[in-house]
Design a protein around this motif. Sequence first.
Motif, PDB file in Angstrom:
ATOM      1  N   THR A   1       3.180  14.508 -13.880  1.00  0.00           N
ATOM      2  CA  THR A   1       2.144  15.024 -14.782  1.00  0.00           C
ATOM      3  C   THR A   1       1.908  16.514 -14.537  1.00  0.00           C
ATOM      4  OG1 THR A   1       1.054  12.861 -14.803  1.00  0.00           O
ATOM      5  CG2 THR A   1      -0.232  14.745 -15.561  1.00  0.00           C
TER       6      THR A   1
ATOM      7  N   SER B   1       0.828  -1.201   0.000  1.00  0.00           N
ATOM      8  CA  SER B   1       0.000   0.000   0.000  1.00  0.00           C
ATOM      9  C   SER B   1       0.866   1.257   0.000  1.00  0.00           C
ATOM     10  CB  SER B   1      -0.943   0.003   1.197  1.00  0.00           C
ATOM     11  OG  SER B   1      -0.209   0.043   2.413  1.00  0.00           O
TER      12      SER B   1
ATOM     13  N   ARG C   1       3.440   9.857 -10.074  1.00  0.00           N
ATOM     14  CA  ARG C   1       2.716  10.148 -11.317  1.00  0.00           C
ATOM     15  C   ARG C   1       2.067  11.524 -11.261  1.00  0.00           C
ATOM     16  NH1 ARG C   1       1.046   4.530 -10.593  1.00  0.00           N
ATOM     17  NH2 ARG C   1       2.165   3.200 -12.079  1.00  0.00           N
ATOM     18  N   LEU C   2       1.508  11.870 -10.110  1.00  0.00           N
ATOM     19  CA  LEU C   2       0.886  13.185  -9.942  1.00  0.00           C
ATOM     20  C   LEU C   2       1.904  14.299 -10.148  1.00  0.00           C
ATOM     21  CD1 LEU C   2      -1.336  15.179  -8.971  1.00  0.00           C
ATOM     22  CD2 LEU C   2      -0.556  14.722  -6.627  1.00  0.00           C
TER      23      LEU C   2
ATOM     24  N   THR D   1       8.522  10.397  -0.914  1.00  0.00           N
ATOM     25  CA  THR D   1       9.125   9.341  -1.733  1.00  0.00           C
ATOM     26  C   THR D   1      10.642   9.406  -1.828  1.00  0.00           C
ATOM     27  OG1 THR D   1       8.974  10.583  -3.824  1.00  0.00           O
ATOM     28  CG2 THR D   1       7.026   9.323  -3.144  1.00  0.00           C
TER      29      THR D   1
ATOM     30  N   GLN E   1       2.231   1.662  -3.505  1.00  0.00           N
ATOM     31  CA  GLN E   1       1.181   2.148  -4.404  1.00  0.00           C
ATOM     32  C   GLN E   1       0.921   3.635  -4.200  1.00  0.00           C
ATOM     33  OE1 GLN E   1      -2.089  -0.441  -3.505  1.00  0.00           O
ATOM     34  NE2 GLN E   1      -1.219  -2.189  -4.623  1.00  0.00           N
ATOM     35  N   ARG E   2       0.945   4.062  -2.933  1.00  0.00           N
ATOM     36  CA  ARG E   2       0.753   5.486  -2.653  1.00  0.00           C
ATOM     37  C   ARG E   2       1.884   6.309  -3.264  1.00  0.00           C
ATOM     38  NH1 ARG E   2       2.560   7.965   2.864  1.00  0.00           N
ATOM     39  NH2 ARG E   2       4.444   7.387   1.717  1.00  0.00           N
ATOM     40  N   ASN E   3       3.126   5.832  -3.093  1.00  0.00           N
ATOM     41  CA  ASN E   3       4.273   6.533  -3.667  1.00  0.00           C
ATOM     42  C   ASN E   3       4.178   6.600  -5.183  1.00  0.00           C
ATOM     43  OD1 ASN E   3       5.312   6.972  -1.151  1.00  0.00           O
ATOM     44  ND2 ASN E   3       6.901   5.403  -1.292  1.00  0.00           N
ATOM     45  N   ALA E   4       3.718   5.509  -5.799  1.00  0.00           N
ATOM     46  CA  ALA E   4       3.571   5.489  -7.254  1.00  0.00           C
ATOM     47  C   ALA E   4       2.569   6.540  -7.708  1.00  0.00           C
ATOM     48  CB  ALA E   4       3.134   4.095  -7.716  1.00  0.00           C
ATOM     49  N   ARG E   5       1.449   6.652  -6.986  1.00  0.00           N
ATOM     50  CA  ARG E   5       0.444   7.669  -7.341  1.00  0.00           C
ATOM     51  C   ARG E   5       1.017   9.070  -7.190  1.00  0.00           C
ATOM     52  NH1 ARG E   5      -3.031   4.189  -4.391  1.00  0.00           N
ATOM     53  NH2 ARG E   5      -2.850   5.546  -2.549  1.00  0.00           N
ATOM     54  N   LEU E   6       1.775   9.300  -6.122  1.00  0.00           N
ATOM     55  CA  LEU E   6       2.367  10.621  -5.896  1.00  0.00           C
ATOM     56  C   LEU E   6       3.377  10.971  -6.984  1.00  0.00           C
ATOM     57  CD1 LEU E   6       2.923  10.545  -2.017  1.00  0.00           C
ATOM     58  CD2 LEU E   6       1.262  11.936  -3.281  1.00  0.00           C
TER      59      LEU E   6
ATOM     60  N   TYR F   1       7.472   6.592 -14.945  1.00  0.00           N
ATOM     61  CA  TYR F   1       6.608   5.453 -15.297  1.00  0.00           C
ATOM     62  C   TYR F   1       7.446   4.190 -15.513  1.00  0.00           C
ATOM     63  CZ  TYR F   1       2.138   7.873 -15.665  1.00  0.00           C
ATOM     64  OH  TYR F   1       0.974   8.544 -15.363  1.00  0.00           O
TER      65      TYR F   1
END
Length: 291
Positions: free
Chosen positions: A18, A4, A14-15, A146, A7-12, A65
């Motif tokens: 972008t 988890s 990407r945010l 991260t 996954q949170r780090n991955a979302r951050l 990515y």
Amino acid sequence: MVNSNAQRNARLLRLASTASVVTAVVLIVAKLFAWWVSGSVSMMATVIDSMLDAFASLINMVAVYIALKPADEDHHFGHGKAEQLAALAQSAFIAGSAIFLILHAINDLTNDVEIANEQVAMMVMAFSIVCTLILLLIQNYVIRQTGSIAIKADEMHYRMDLITNFSVILALALAAAGYREADAIFGILIAVYMLNSVRKVAWESIQMLMDRALPEEELERIEKTILSVEGVQGVHNLRTRISGALPIIQFHLDVQGDLSVRQAHDIGGKVKQAILAWMPDADVTFHLDPN
């Protein structure tokens, strides 16, 4: 829990990547207009920088990515080093744009270029400052969460942009007051600052690509954590490195020679969990050595 957190780090990540690309595109359009109506060399400096930011941020987004892809048959330790490669590429872009800017500013100093519509250009720069501040808030939060070197390099870009934008406003104000040479001089100062700032990120990226160990204080904490687990008699051959934002830790664990395989591995499992308790994203591998 580890998954988890990853996954949170991955979302951050990407945010942040972008948001960086979107911000760069918006700033390019705004600054191109301001340069077109003013002809300012310091404004052109920010246009060039934003164009390179957009290109570097795009590379950075692709690298993030790639870095988030899990390990596979050809990349046993994952793809994390794509982040360091992106940071190194961004450093090269910054250095190149700084040198180009110095040459252009020197040319404008010798030719006494006129500046027009300073007020419009300053309004555009104020808008750029607001956009950059919002992005920096996002990036700094992601870096704290991260430790990403790629986002850190991108944040350096936009931190320089913030200083650049304030400098351009001052240069335009001085030019409007009759000090035309101030515009080119500020352009040169901005370029020198860019060259000075890029050194740290470039050096850090090179060191990570060369598998530099974790900082000394973290190595000491890892060793102390290992030795604090009941049943551990010693630790040696402790080796560490960073792949993207992923710490990789390997060591040999000394245990009693008369323990069963299950008992020895139970101790090793407790050691691993103790390390992951404060470094949840780490890749921990150990070898048991009976005494």
